[in-house]
Every structure is written in C-alpha cells, then in structure tokens.
Scaffold this motif. Structure first.
Motif, PDB file in Angstrom:
ATOM      1  N   ASP A 153       1.053  -1.204   0.018  1.00  0.00           N
ATOM      2  CA  ASP A 153      -0.005   0.016  -0.145  1.00  0.00           C
ATOM      3  C   ASP A 153       0.350   1.207  -0.073  1.00  0.00           C
ATOM      4  O   ASP A 153       1.806   1.459   0.652  1.00  0.00           O
ATOM      5  CB  ASP A 153      -0.542  -0.201   1.681  1.00  0.00           C
ATOM      6  CG  ASP A 153      -1.867   1.041   0.836  1.00  0.00           C
ATOM      7  OD1 ASP A 153      -1.834   1.840   0.845  1.00  0.00           O
ATOM      8  OD2 ASP A 153      -2.997   1.011   1.800  1.00  0.00           O
ATOM      9  N   PRO A 154       0.479   2.281  -1.769  1.00  0.00           N
ATOM     10  CA  PRO A 154       1.388   3.057  -0.898  1.00  0.00           C
ATOM     11  C   PRO A 154       1.430   4.266   0.322  1.00  0.00           C
ATOM     12  O   PRO A 154       2.169   5.140   0.016  1.00  0.00           O
ATOM     13  CB  PRO A 154       1.376   3.696  -2.336  1.00  0.00           C
ATOM     14  CG  PRO A 154      -0.345   3.393  -3.197  1.00  0.00           C
ATOM     15  CD  PRO A 154       0.184   2.081  -1.627  1.00  0.00           C
ATOM     16  N   HIS A 155       0.526   3.912   0.536  1.00  0.00           N
ATOM     17  CA  HIS A 155      -0.079   5.420   1.795  1.00  0.00           C
ATOM     18  C   HIS A 155       1.119   4.096   3.358  1.00  0.00           C
ATOM     19  O   HIS A 155       0.537   5.462   3.739  1.00  0.00           O
ATOM     20  CB  HIS A 155      -1.839   4.673   2.476  1.00  0.00           C
ATOM     21  CG  HIS A 155      -2.137   5.581   1.077  1.00  0.00           C
ATOM     22  ND1 HIS A 155      -2.697   4.523  -0.019  1.00  0.00           N
ATOM     23  CD2 HIS A 155      -2.813   6.754   0.669  1.00  0.00           C
ATOM     24  CE1 HIS A 155      -3.383   5.547  -0.890  1.00  0.00           C
ATOM     25  NE2 HIS A 155      -3.131   6.797  -0.154  1.00  0.00           N
ATOM     26  N   TYR A 156       1.475   3.629   3.003  1.00  0.00           N
ATOM     27  CA  TYR A 156       2.326   3.030   4.393  1.00  0.00           C
ATOM     28  C   TYR A 156       3.867   3.000   4.081  1.00  0.00           C
ATOM     29  O   TYR A 156       4.011   3.002   2.588  1.00  0.00           O
ATOM     30  CB  TYR A 156       1.761   1.932   4.555  1.00  0.00           C
ATOM     31  CG  TYR A 156       0.012   2.292   5.590  1.00  0.00           C
ATOM     32  CD1 TYR A 156      -0.348   2.196   6.505  1.00  0.00           C
ATOM     33  CD2 TYR A 156      -1.076   1.888   5.002  1.00  0.00           C
ATOM     34  CE1 TYR A 156      -1.172   1.659   7.071  1.00  0.00           C
ATOM     35  CE2 TYR A 156      -2.094   1.933   5.181  1.00  0.00           C
ATOM     36  CZ  TYR A 156      -2.504   2.229   6.624  1.00  0.00           C
ATOM     37  OH  TYR A 156      -3.684   2.552   7.067  1.00  0.00           O
ATOM     38  N   ARG A 157       4.636   2.900   4.729  1.00  0.00           N
ATOM     39  CA  ARG A 157       5.975   2.615   4.691  1.00  0.00           C
ATOM     40  C   ARG A 157       6.467   1.235   5.813  1.00  0.00           C
ATOM     41  O   ARG A 157       5.836   1.748   6.915  1.00  0.00           O
ATOM     42  CB  ARG A 157       6.828   3.361   5.099  1.00  0.00           C
ATOM     43  CG  ARG A 157       8.268   3.294   4.774  1.00  0.00           C
ATOM     44  CD  ARG A 157       9.081   4.810   4.249  1.00  0.00           C
ATOM     45  NE  ARG A 157      10.800   4.080   4.554  1.00  0.00           N
ATOM     46  CZ  ARG A 157      11.764   5.229   4.516  1.00  0.00           C
ATOM     47  NH1 ARG A 157      11.611   5.805   4.253  1.00  0.00           N
ATOM     48  NH2 ARG A 157      13.048   4.393   4.519  1.00  0.00           N
ATOM     49  N   THR A 158       7.114   0.896   5.606  1.00  0.00           N
ATOM     50  CA  THR A 158       7.651  -0.577   6.368  1.00  0.00           C
ATOM     51  C   THR A 158       8.430  -0.779   6.275  1.00  0.00           C
ATOM     52  O   THR A 158       9.758  -0.348   5.579  1.00  0.00           O
ATOM     53  CB  THR A 158       6.925  -2.609   5.267  1.00  0.00           C
ATOM     54  OG1 THR A 158       5.426  -1.996   4.517  1.00  0.00           O
ATOM     55  CG2 THR A 158       6.919  -3.417   5.352  1.00  0.00           C
ATOM     56  N   ARG A 159       8.887  -1.337   7.677  1.00  0.00           N
ATOM     57  CA  ARG A 159       9.892  -1.873   7.708  1.00  0.00           C
ATOM     58  C   ARG A 159      10.216  -3.228   7.900  1.00  0.00           C
ATOM     59  O   ARG A 159       9.759  -3.649   8.615  1.00  0.00           O
ATOM     60  CB  ARG A 159      10.972  -0.889   9.281  1.00  0.00           C
ATOM     61  CG  ARG A 159      11.972  -1.718   9.935  1.00  0.00           C
ATOM     62  CD  ARG A 159      12.094  -1.072  11.290  1.00  0.00           C
ATOM     63  NE  ARG A 159      13.354  -2.015  11.293  1.00  0.00           N
ATOM     64  CZ  ARG A 159      13.888  -1.898  13.208  1.00  0.00           C
ATOM     65  NH1 ARG A 159      13.400  -1.833  14.146  1.00  0.00           N
ATOM     66  NH2 ARG A 159      15.719  -2.433  13.037  1.00  0.00           N
ATOM     67  N   ARG A 160      11.539  -3.572   7.407  1.00  0.00           N
ATOM     68  CA  ARG A 160      11.238  -4.631   7.314  1.00  0.00           C
ATOM     69  C   ARG A 160      12.501  -5.443   8.933  1.00  0.00           C
ATOM     70  O   ARG A 160      14.315  -4.825   8.535  1.00  0.00           O
ATOM     71  CB  ARG A 160      11.912  -5.313   6.346  1.00  0.00           C
ATOM     72  CG  ARG A 160      11.152  -5.815   5.433  1.00  0.00           C
ATOM     73  CD  ARG A 160      11.597  -6.028   3.576  1.00  0.00           C
ATOM     74  NE  ARG A 160      10.025  -6.047   2.879  1.00  0.00           N
ATOM     75  CZ  ARG A 160       9.260  -5.447   2.382  1.00  0.00           C
ATOM     76  NH1 ARG A 160       9.878  -3.730   2.560  1.00  0.00           N
ATOM     77  NH2 ARG A 160       8.528  -5.495   1.269  1.00  0.00           N
ATOM     78  N   PHE A 161      12.817  -6.226   9.730  1.00  0.00           N
ATOM     79  CA  PHE A 161      13.186  -6.032  10.475  1.00  0.00           C
ATOM     80  C   PHE A 161      13.478  -7.571  11.462  1.00  0.00           C
ATOM     81  O   PHE A 161      12.465  -8.251  10.880  1.00  0.00           O
ATOM     82  CB  PHE A 161      13.323  -5.235  11.606  1.00  0.00           C
ATOM     83  CG  PHE A 161      11.851  -5.863  12.601  1.00  0.00           C
ATOM     84  CD1 PHE A 161      11.762  -6.275  14.037  1.00  0.00           C
ATOM     85  CD2 PHE A 161      10.636  -5.185  12.382  1.00  0.00           C
ATOM     86  CE1 PHE A 161      10.442  -6.379  15.000  1.00  0.00           C
ATOM     87  CE2 PHE A 161       9.172  -5.461  13.108  1.00  0.00           C
ATOM     88  CZ  PHE A 161       9.110  -6.475  14.436  1.00  0.00           C
ATOM     89  N   GLY A 162      14.094  -8.055  12.126  1.00  0.00           N
ATOM     90  CA  GLY A 162      14.159  -9.392  12.758  1.00  0.00           C
ATOM     91  C   GLY A 162      16.049  -9.659  12.926  1.00  0.00           C
ATOM     92  O   GLY A 162      16.470  -9.309  12.033  1.00  0.00           O
ATOM     93  N   LYS A 163      15.814 -10.695  14.331  1.00  0.00           N
ATOM     94  CA  LYS A 163      16.989 -11.246  14.537  1.00  0.00           C
ATOM     95  C   LYS A 163      17.161 -12.262  15.847  1.00  0.00           C
ATOM     96  O   LYS A 163      15.658 -12.944  15.353  1.00  0.00           O
ATOM     97  CB  LYS A 163      17.963  -9.716  15.205  1.00  0.00           C
ATOM     98  CG  LYS A 163      17.838  -8.879  14.890  1.00  0.00           C
ATOM     99  CD  LYS A 163      19.410  -8.140  16.376  1.00  0.00           C
ATOM    100  CE  LYS A 163      19.555  -6.407  15.717  1.00  0.00           C
ATOM    101  NZ  LYS A 163      20.210  -5.974  17.025  1.00  0.00           N
ATOM    102  N   VAL A 164      17.921 -13.163  15.432  1.00  0.00           N
ATOM    103  CA  VAL A 164      17.893 -14.694  16.004  1.00  0.00           C
ATOM    104  C   VAL A 164      17.490 -14.194  17.042  1.00  0.00           C
ATOM    105  O   VAL A 164      18.075 -13.360  18.426  1.00  0.00           O
ATOM    106  CB  VAL A 164      18.664 -15.551  15.424  1.00  0.00           C
ATOM    107  CG1 VAL A 164      19.002 -16.307  16.806  1.00  0.00           C
ATOM    108  CG2 VAL A 164      18.955 -15.903  14.438  1.00  0.00           C
ATOM    109  N   VAL A 165      16.287 -15.270  18.759  1.00  0.00           N
ATOM    110  CA  VAL A 165      16.532 -14.503  19.826  1.00  0.00           C
ATOM    111  C   VAL A 165      16.396 -15.955  20.051  1.00  0.00           C
ATOM    112  O   VAL A 165      16.000 -17.169  19.637  1.00  0.00           O
ATOM    113  CB  VAL A 165      14.920 -14.216  19.957  1.00  0.00           C
ATOM    114  CG1 VAL A 165      15.101 -13.945  21.516  1.00  0.00           C
ATOM    115  CG2 VAL A 165      14.691 -12.681  18.885  1.00  0.00           C
ATOM    116  N   GLN A 166      16.955 -15.958  21.564  1.00  0.00           N
ATOM    117  CA  GLN A 166      17.380 -17.311  22.235  1.00  0.00           C
ATOM    118  C   GLN A 166      16.361 -18.232  23.121  1.00  0.00           C
ATOM    119  O   GLN A 166      16.590 -17.722  24.492  1.00  0.00           O
ATOM    120  CB  GLN A 166      18.787 -17.303  22.914  1.00  0.00           C
ATOM    121  CG  GLN A 166      20.173 -16.941  21.784  1.00  0.00           C
ATOM    122  CD  GLN A 166      19.950 -17.842  20.625  1.00  0.00           C
ATOM    123  OE1 GLN A 166      19.949 -19.331  20.902  1.00  0.00           O
ATOM    124  NE2 GLN A 166      20.524 -17.439  20.089  1.00  0.00           N
TER     125      GLN A 166
END
Length: 363
Positions: A153-166
C-alpha cells in the motif's frame, strides 16, 4: 469468530493439558519465512534453517528460486558453501551438481552406484520474503501464503526487521500478546496504563484488544510520528486508541487504530521461525507498516528515528524473553503460574495447533 471467553473457563482447560508448552514443536504444515529476498542475490545460494533442518535456497542466474537439503550426500558438506552454475548448485568439495529437482550430476567423477538425490522443499517468494514449506508436501498447494497488504500500500511505509532470539517461539507470542508489561518500556514511552477490552478465540487463533492512557512522562517523538499528532497532555488522549493483537497460528499481527483515522496508523505482521532442533531459538521476521502523514516525505525524513525507537523496544523485549528461557532451562521446565486469561488461551492455541513434544516429524 466466537464471543468473549469467560475468565474462569480457559484456565481450567489449560490446566488439564499437562503439556509443557516450551517443549511443543512448531507445526511444519505452514509456509515459514527463512530469509529476506535482499539476502539472496542472483546467481547465489544461501544456507538457512527450520527447526534444525539445514536448507539451501538457490537463486539461479535465470528462473525462480528453489530449495534443497543443505547437504551434499557424498561427504555431507553444506551445498550453501558451493556455487551456483546456471540452474544448478555445485558442491565446493568434489564438484557434484544438483538440480532444482534434487538430481545429482557428476561431470568430473565416475560414480560407483546410482547418483544420490536430495530432498526438495516447496519455496516461494512474496513481498521481500522467502518462504519454505517443510511439512506434508501434498498440502503445500492448498495452504495459502500469509498476506500483508499494507506492505504493498503506497499510503504506508514498511520496516523489515528481525534477529535470532534465544528462546522458544511461545515466549515471543506471549510477550507481544500481553500488553500488561508496559512497565518494561516506561523509559521509552513513559508510564502507560493499559485497559483490557476483551478477547475472541477460535480453533487456531486468539485475539486481544487493549486501550491505553499515559499517566506519566512525555510522548516520544517517534510515537507522535506513528499517530500523526503531538500529544502534549496525555489526559486528553486517554483511551482513544485501540490496539488489537492476534495470534493466528503460526503468525502474529498487531494493529493500532485511533479516532478520526479510517485506516490503522500501524500494522505489524511477524513470524518466529525455530532455528535449532529443540526449538530453543527462533529467527524473527517482522513487517512493521506505518501510515504516511498528510505532509509528504515527513515520515521518510524521520524514518531513522523510528527505526532506532522500534529497535530499542525490540531489544528490551528480547532481553526479557531470553531470561525467561534461561529460567526454564535452570528449572528444567515451565514453572509459570499464569494468571492472565488471554495468555492461558494463547497457550492452548499453540499447544493444540503445534506438534506433540513426543513427536518429531523431521526425524
């Protein structure tokens, strides 16, 4: 959807299961993200994991990506250490080549017996994520990929995130579902008083709704960017926003709606993908979509600030769930005395839709 559950019925159901939720395996009959598209360039291969199973994902010079067991049957070397040659992945040790169907070709070695063959895994790409299906292969065509329309959706901006969690993935579901832990983030967002609005539950989901009031501290600038307004006096905005959190097995979503705005100001889609065989660690894949403000480019200019803020929140949560996993390990089991009905219901969803601790379909 069903109506709200009584606060006495769910704990009785949970108590009768007798299952340590931290030993429940994830159900492989779903599409799990294993990598970001940006991690895999054309003509390259990458090694990933699902619940201890090593997988190589290959992006050939032409054509779609494909996934195989990440091991050359000859000497058990990871194929992800090799190179991509056309539509094949080539082992770095002896040069054996494997096609997208798992067939082995030996251009330089004479083979004594029939060439080895690798398992193949359904693999698809969507909205910047690479998914694999590790369960019953006959189900892969009928099980839909998850959808997150805000990303497109062009009305939103998206952040892609994530790491390994123990930690076990159940700790992650509980952490996001339970908004009573706002004291943990008080240094970032001020003192927040949550109000639980109720929940709904089905055979594979539980959904909880909350609203909040700021009782101390100032509104962070990053929060003002999310809501699209500066809130100097918290009393004027008490309990105006509604946060809805949903665990729809095996994924989780969160959205925030506020008065006067037709669309959510924020939506989160997130998956926790087990990494090791015992599923005591998980890799997080999150898509955080924030609605753009009326003034063009303001959100883009402030994006680094939002990234820093959300990363700090994630870091605080990660430290807590890893400490919970440590306590589980030291106590040799789940000793939680859970009192919040939503979390009791959530645990039942994870147990009922997950795999028994006594069953490992990947052996």
């Amino acid at each position: 959807m069903t109506g709200d559950i009584s606060e006495t019925a769910v704990p009785e159901i949970a108590a009768s299961s007798g299952v340590d939720i931290r030993r429940v395996r994830s159900n492989p009959d779903f599409w799990y993200p294993v990598a970001w598209s940006r991690e895999l360039r054309r003509g390259k291969a990458i090694g990933v994991r699902y619940a201890g199973q090593p997988i190589v994902v290959v992006r050939p010079d032409a054509g779609a990506i494909f996934a195989l067991d990440d091991v050359c049957p000859h000497r058990q070397l990871p194929l992800s250490r090799g190179e991509v040659c056309g539509d094949f992945v080539r082992c770095a040790y002896h040069g054996l080549k494997y096609s997208r169907r798992g067939q082995c070709f030996s251009p330089d070695m004479k083979l004594e017996n029939e060439p080895p063959r690798l398992r193949t895994w359904p693999c698809r790409e969507k909205d910047g994520l690479i998914f694999v299906f590790m369960g019953d292969l006959e189900k892969s065509d009928s099980v839909p990929l998850p959808d997150f329309p805000r990303v497109r959706d062009p009305h939103y901006r998206t952040r892609r995130f994530g790491k390994v969690v123990q930690c076990h993935y159940s700790f992650m579901h509980e952490n996001l579902m339970d908004m009573n832990h706002q004291v943990l983030h008080s240094r970032l967002v001020g003192s927040m008083k949550p109000r639980f609005l109720g929940m709904e539950r089905g055979k594979d989901f539980v959904e909880a709704r909350y609203t909040f009031a700021r009782t101390g501290g100032k509104q962070p600038l990053s929060e003002a960017l999310i809501y699209g307004q500066r809130r100097k006096d918290g009393r004027d905005f008490a309990y105006r926003d509604v946060m809805t959190i949903r665990s729809q097995y095996p994924y989780q979503t969160l959205r925030i709606e506020t008065q006067g705005v037709n669309e959510p100001v924020m939506e989160l889609w997130i998956a926790y993908v087990p990494q090791d065989r015992e599923e005591r660690s998980n890799r997080v894949f999150g898509l955080l979509s924030i609605r753009r403000l009326k003034i063009p480019f303001v959100l883009d200019l402030a994006w680094p600030l939002l990234i820093a803020f959300t990363e700090r929140v994630f870091t605080e949560d990660r430290e807590i769930v890893e400490l919970e996993q440590q306590a589980w390990r030291e106590q040799d089991g789940d000793r939680n005395q859970e009192v919040f009905p939503v979390i009791v219901a959530l645990r039942q969803i994870l147990i009922q839709n997950g795999m028994s601790p006594r069953k490992d379909v990947r052996e």
